[in-house]
Design an enzyme around this catalytic site. Structure first.
Site, PDB file in Angstrom:
ATOM      1  CE  LYS A 107      23.644  29.541  33.700  1.00  0.00           C
ATOM      2  NZ  LYS A 107      25.020  29.273  33.280  1.00  0.00           N
TER       3      LYS A 107
HETATM    4  P1  NAD Z   1      30.079  37.679  38.596  1.00  0.00           P
HETATM    5  O1  NAD Z   1      28.794  38.080  39.188  1.00  0.00           O
HETATM    6  O2  NAD Z   1      31.149  37.097  39.451  1.00  0.00           O
HETATM    7  O3  NAD Z   1      30.739  38.891  37.799  1.00  0.00           O
HETATM    8  C1  NAD Z   1      30.081  39.685  36.856  1.00  0.00           C
HETATM    9  C2  NAD Z   1      30.780  41.020  36.839  1.00  0.00           C
HETATM   10  O4  NAD Z   1      30.236  41.816  35.786  1.00  0.00           O
HETATM   11  C3  NAD Z   1      30.587  41.814  38.135  1.00  0.00           C
HETATM   12  O5  NAD Z   1      31.827  42.302  38.581  1.00  0.00           O
HETATM   13  C4  NAD Z   1      29.618  42.921  37.745  1.00  0.00           C
HETATM   14  O6  NAD Z   1      29.797  44.094  38.506  1.00  0.00           O
HETATM   15  C5  NAD Z   1      29.981  43.120  36.277  1.00  0.00           C
HETATM   16  N1  NAD Z   1      28.892  43.728  35.511  1.00  0.00           N
HETATM   17  C6  NAD Z   1      27.571  43.520  35.625  1.00  0.00           C
HETATM   18  N2  NAD Z   1      26.889  44.279  34.761  1.00  0.00           N
HETATM   19  C7  NAD Z   1      27.818  44.972  34.055  1.00  0.00           C
HETATM   20  C8  NAD Z   1      27.747  45.909  33.004  1.00  0.00           C
HETATM   21  N3  NAD Z   1      26.589  46.294  32.490  1.00  0.00           N
HETATM   22  N4  NAD Z   1      28.911  46.409  32.518  1.00  0.00           N
HETATM   23  C9  NAD Z   1      30.090  46.021  33.017  1.00  0.00           C
HETATM   24  N5  NAD Z   1      30.216  45.141  34.030  1.00  0.00           N
HETATM   25  C10 NAD Z   1      29.096  44.606  34.536  1.00  0.00           C
HETATM   26  O7  NAD Z   1      29.684  36.666  37.404  1.00  0.00           O
HETATM   27  P2  NAD Z   1      30.606  35.583  36.705  1.00  0.00           P
HETATM   28  O8  NAD Z   1      30.384  34.287  37.388  1.00  0.00           O
HETATM   29  O9  NAD Z   1      31.975  36.117  36.506  1.00  0.00           O
HETATM   30  O10 NAD Z   1      29.858  35.475  35.293  1.00  0.00           O
HETATM   31  C11 NAD Z   1      30.095  36.382  34.232  1.00  0.00           C
HETATM   32  C12 NAD Z   1      29.646  35.739  32.924  1.00  0.00           C
HETATM   33  O11 NAD Z   1      30.335  34.506  32.733  1.00  0.00           O
HETATM   34  C13 NAD Z   1      28.152  35.411  32.845  1.00  0.00           C
HETATM   35  O12 NAD Z   1      27.720  35.563  31.516  1.00  0.00           O
HETATM   36  C14 NAD Z   1      28.124  33.940  33.216  1.00  0.00           C
HETATM   37  O13 NAD Z   1      26.985  33.265  32.703  1.00  0.00           O
HETATM   38  C15 NAD Z   1      29.393  33.455  32.555  1.00  0.00           C
HETATM   39  N6  NAD Z   1      29.929  32.211  33.104  1.00  0.00           N
HETATM   40  C16 NAD Z   1      30.271  32.085  34.412  1.00  0.00           C
HETATM   41  C17 NAD Z   1      30.794  30.880  34.881  1.00  0.00           C
HETATM   42  C18 NAD Z   1      31.270  30.689  36.308  1.00  0.00           C
HETATM   43  O14 NAD Z   1      31.873  29.665  36.577  1.00  0.00           O
HETATM   44  N7  NAD Z   1      31.063  31.621  37.207  1.00  0.00           N
HETATM   45  C19 NAD Z   1      30.933  29.800  34.004  1.00  0.00           C
HETATM   46  C20 NAD Z   1      30.591  29.962  32.673  1.00  0.00           C
HETATM   47  C21 NAD Z   1      30.093  31.171  32.226  1.00  0.00           C
END
Ligand code: NAD
Length: 476
Positions: A107
């Site tokens: 990561k």
């Molecule tokens: P992203 O940045 O696209 O979205 C995150 C969202 O959460 C944003 O809209 C942000 O405004 C919101 N946010 C941030 N802090 C917040 C809070 N305190 N309360 C409420 N909302 C809040 O990120 P993502 O890629 O969607 O990732 C989200 C989660 O999923 C993370 O834990 C990431 O590790 C996990 N994840 C992502 C992927 C991927 O393919 N993008 C894959 C596996 C896991």
């Protein structure tokens, strides 16, 4: 976010690991080898921006190299630190093993608020970060392949791929150095939506089993279920959109940084996302109710809670107040170790992160294979498949008319049957198969062993056992 006495994210992952290994027959040496993070590289670099030099801190952690390349996203957030990156790298090892993708776990993260910089500045910062990692083989098609995570997306992945190609001009597999690229830059159809789509497939699979639904005190199928989503970013948006548009769930609340929108009648996710794109937040979304205090909405009554933002949001401070009977961890680590214990005692069912959000790495795997094979999926077979289906339809129509049977096929059936599988169809099929197979592996341990009472421990047992087998076959 953290509450007194709460284990850190890294400690939470270790404690969950140990809960599983206590039920396994591993030598203490091998257990320790699997648990520890192999290495974490910290880099500080300067970029000249707005007339002065800005210094940034970034990390790339490699948790396990039992398979290579190692795989894991790159996160852009002010919350990034070594502990967080190592916890996420460890989860990647177990996730890849659980969904049977041939990768070790890694990561990366950059301590930055991406919203503070414009596109050109972000490109300079990303290229410089990538340069530091590429020159140490911490981005490499055969050794370490990043992907998007919080705060990054297709655009950043395209810059990284281009930076690698500039530094490795004769590497024919250069595009495979990173996944999550846009389709025109070597990406694959269906990658952007993959993690959210995986959450949908995971829930569909869960709801196929009556005993599993009953364990969560739920009945029927997904249709009409009341859902709360935290985080309408890449993962949360796609999960909420597909579940509401295709499975009939009612998203009754969306929680974001600036509060929550609550509407019992169901929120139109596409409209809300458009509003967020325009304004940067939830506030002012017409028609529905905006509450400035978002975190409390996690405690509202609903059937399914989908935390899809960040880690540690369900912790010792609020676990006892969570009313959802089913939580699906779309984010990584949203439930702390302490909260997990409280929820289990209450009978809350948790579909764990390492399974629930594995759709991203699964489709990343397909993208990596596509890049190495230098051909789009379906390019050779699609028209041959169509020709074979057409032959069958024409023959049936001929038989019907020769025998005077008067059979006719509906236009809709004919159109669907005659369509060969394109890349998107194949990606979705591969993702669905992966999510179902992994769920069944977890479920077998969950229901098959009297000492296993939850899906998280079951997932860890399946994953650790696979990693252990790989180490043993290497003679360790
Ligand atoms: P992203 O940045 O696209 O979205 C995150 C969202 O959460 C944003 O809209 C942000 O405004 C919101 N946010 C941030 N802090 C917040 C809070 N305190 N309360 C409420 N909302 C809040 O990120 P993502 O890629 O969607 O990732 C989200 C989660 O999923 C993370 O834990 C990431 O590790 C996990 N994840 C992502 C992927 C991927 O393919 N993008 C894959 C596996 C896991």
């Amino acid at each position: 976010m953290s509450v007194a006495g709460e284990a850190s994210f890294r400690e939470s992952v270790d404690l969950m690991f140990k809960r599983a290994t206590a039920l396994m027959d591993l030598s203490p040496g091998l257990e320790e080898k699997i648990r520890v993070c192999n290495s974490t590289y910290t880099v500080r670099f300067g970029v000249r921006l707005r007339g002065k030099i800005e210094t940034f801190t970034g990390y790339r952690s490699v948790h396990s190299e039992h398979m290579e390349p190692v795989k894991g996203g790159i996160r852009y957030s002010l919350g990034v630190n070594q502990e967080e990156v190592e916890a996420l790298a460890a989860l990647m090892t177990y996730k890849c093993a659980l969904v049977d993708t041939p990768f070790g776990g890694s990561k990366g993260g950059l301590c930055i608020d991406p919203r503070q910089w414009d596109e050109h500045e972000l490109e300079q910062i990303t290229r410089r970060f990538a340069y530091e990692l590429i020159k140490r083989d911490l981005i490499h098609p055969a050794q370490n392949v990043p992907a998007p995570d919080m705060g990054t997306g297709e655009r950043e992945m395209a810059w990284i791929a281009d930076q690698y190609a500039r530094m490795n001009t004769t590497d024919i597999n250069a595009k495979a150095c990173v996944t999550g690229k846009p389709p025109h830059a070597g990406g694959i159809q269906g990658r952007v939506e993959a993690t959210g789509r995986g959450v949908q497939y995971a829930l569909r699979e869960f709801f196929r089993y009556r005993e599993d639904r009953e364990a969560a005190r739920l009945t029927g199928d997904l249709d009409g279920k009341r859902v709360i989503v935290q985080g309408l970013g890449n993962v949360g948006y796609h999960a909420a959109k597909f579940l509401s548009e295709e499975d009939g769930v009612r998203v009754i609340a969306v929680i974001e940084r600036d509060g929550a929108i609550v509407d019992e009648k169901g929120i139109n996710i596409e409209e809300l996302r458009q509003h967020m794109n325009r304004t940067g937040g939830l506030a002012g979304f017409p028609k529905e109710r905006h509450l400035p205090e978002g975190a409390a909405v996690l405690e509202m009554e609903c059937d399914i809670l989908i935390p899809a933002a960040l880690e540690g949001v369900i912790n010792l401070g609020n676990a006892a107040l969570i009313k959802a009977p089913l939580i699906i961890e779309a984010a990584n680590g949203p439930v702390t170790f302490g909260a997990d214990e409280i929820l289990r005692k209450k009978g809350t069912l948790i579909i764990p992160d390492m399974y629930a959000n594995a759709g991203g790495v699964t489709v990343s795997y397909f993208e990596w294979v596509k890049n190495l094979s230098h051909i789009r999926f379906g390019r050779m077979q699609r028209r041959a498949e169509e020709a074979r289906s057409r032959l069958l339809v024409e023959e049936l129509e001929r038989l019907s008319s020769d025998q005077g049977l008067g059979w006719t096929m509906s236009q809709d059936f004919k159109q669907k049957f005659l369509q060969g599988s394109d890349e998107l169809a194949l990606v979705r099929s591969g993702l669905d198969d992966t999510m179902r197979t992994a769920y069944q592996a977890m479920r077998e341990v969950w229901h098959g062993r009297t000492d296993v009472n939850d899906l998280r421990v079951a997932a860890y047992i399946v994953a650790i056992d696979r990693v252990a087998k790989t180490y043993r076959s290497k003679g360790l």
